[in-house]
Design an enzyme around this catalytic site. Structure first.
Site: not given
Length: 316
Positions: A73, A231-233, A257, A262, A283-286
């Protein structure tokens, strides 16, 4: 029309990816270094990327490139103004993480609010074995019912997070901001959200206006028992200020997250945080299985629809 399509960081997506119908040549690279981008996209009409940066100095060396399909996104890795000026279409993914990110956010919230990590650590250290009763109370446990959830970012994911909060019986506040704004949302002044929330969850995009949105001044406005969830950026939060806030007890805890850089180097201070009131996931929330396959399918749809003159999800 010959369409060469190149996926530069295929390893970033754990899902089945169909070859685009418009592609006469389709190439996948597991990962791509900055120095390899131009050579790998030579002659390509379409580039598929997730986190590989495509800046102006790179794009100007790719005269055949007509479309960039972002497998995410967020599209801050792309120089959108350059693409707009030079007629390069940029499409992103919409509404694929509407369940997985809010669920991950609440996994972090529940773990921190109920001090799960701290209690598990106590059990591992033998504290329960030494207790003279059936339980022990070494850490505070907070209910979500009746607590205030402040959400910064009222898009689909922010509203999904709000729905879960409401189901827990939380009072939900959406922080006000400059336009554009989602229609039909009741907004609360940003400073009031900071001051009244027991949990603040970030779901806004990273832009110049939101970079370091949560800084030391913001932390000082928060409740001392507040949790910050991101959990965004990573760039939304001043990471040095976060460490200071945790060290000084300005907030009760944080669940992240994402990081500003990164993958991060081994010396990144948040990677070395060893405290039960801070949780960092990679960075695995998605990245639930269902969400990733939905993303992969929409990614190819974005390319094929663009190729037949019916583009969707364009950001330029």
């Amino acid at each position: 029309m010959t369409q060469r399509v190149v996926f530069l960081d295929r390893a970033s997506l754990k899902a089945k990816v169909q070859k685009p119908s418009c592609a006469t040549e389709y190439v996948e690279h597991e990962k791509t270094a900055a120095s390899e981008i131009v050579a790998r996209l030579s002659g390509a009409a379409v580039a598929i990327i997730n986190k590989v940066p495509l800046r102006a100095e790179t794009l100007q060396q790719l005269p055949h490139l007509k479309m960039i399909a972002v497998a995410a996104t967020g599209y801050d890795v792309v120089d959108v103004p350059y693409c707009r000026e030079h007629g390069i279409a940029v499409a992103n993914i919409r509404d694929y993480a509407v369940h997985t990110v809010p669920e991950h956010a609440f996994a972090l919230i529940l773990a921190l609010r109920r001090n799960i990590l701290a209690y598990r650590q106590d059990v591992e250290n033998g504290v329960w074995n030494k207790s003279d009763q059936f339980c022990f109370f070494t850490h505070d446990i907070g209910d979500l019912y009746g607590a205030t959830l402040g959400i910064i970012g009222e898009g689909t994911i922010g509203q999904g997070t709000a729905a879960i909060g409401s189901a827990f019986g939380m009072r939900v506040l959406f922080a006000d901001h400059e336009p554009p704004k989602m229609a039909g949302v009741l907004f609360t002044p940003h400073e009031q959200v900071l001051a009244e929330s027991d949990v603040i969850s970030l779901h806004c995009p990273l832009m110049p206006a939101t970079r370091n949105l949560i800084n030391l001044e913001a932390f000082r406005r928060m409740k001392r028992n507040a949790l910050l969830i991101n959990t965004a950026r990573g760039g939304l939060v001043d990471e040095a200020a976060l460490i200071q806030a945790l060290d000084e007890g300005l907030i009760a805890g944080a669940g992240f997250d994402v990081l500003t850089v990164e993958p991060s180097c081994n010396g990144h201070p948040l990677l070395n945080m060893r405290r039960p009131n801070f949780i960092l996931t990679p960075h695995v929330a998605w990245a639930s299985d269902g969400a990733m396959q939905f993303l992969a399918d929409q990614l190819i749809d974005n390319i094929d629809l663009w190729a037949v003159g019916k583009p969707q999800h364009l950001v330029t």
